[in-house]
Design a protein around this motif. Sequence first.
Motif: not given
Length: 219
Positions: A55-66
């Motif tokens: 799966s794409p990882i972009a959403t995970s990066v954003g949630l880690a930032v949050a």
Amino acid sequence: MIQMVWSQEIASRAYLDTVKALCQNFKEPGMSEFLSAMAAGWNSKLIVESWSYGSPIATSVGLAVAARHTCGRHVCVVPDERSRLGYIKAMEEAGTVSSTAVIVGEAEEVMEGLHDVDFLVLDLKRKDFDRVLRCAKLNHDGAVLACKNACHRGISGFRWHGVLEKWTRVVRSLFLPVGQGLHVAHAGANSGSVRTKKCPSRWIKYIDHRSGEEHVFRG
């Protein structure tokens, strides 16, 4: 009772930091930016997402930032060891330094140990997304639920009351044409027989990075 309070300042900072984190690796991080800002804006202390291999990882990066902005905890639930290793590798390749906890196991088993979830992100492409939703122990003061890849199962065929426990009170819900479609719901505070006031509606702005168009939705 403590209620979820929106912070535009924290949301904006998380949004911008997610843009910086993704711009070198992803062409269209629109949904990731949006979810990051939303999770941070609601000051989410426990952010949970589901992920599977490939799966794409972009959403995970954003949630880690949050999670960094709210001094909260970011947890990723994966179905097997292959997915766990794939997730860690993908986050490293994205250049993200994260303290995300990656938990392997069946939905019922994993969600049993996660209490007071403030922000939950699920992928409708995963077969067990409904089980994760039903087993989630949401914060009694309210929580935000987001299901991405809505077009995978058909926009009109999705109903929150069909995938949530009957005692979960959905204050409001909406569909956003972000990425492959995003269903968002605000689960209200649960205080037994005590009635709680609904939070006032808020306007949510999303800019399509491909067309440059600006969309405004009432949440």
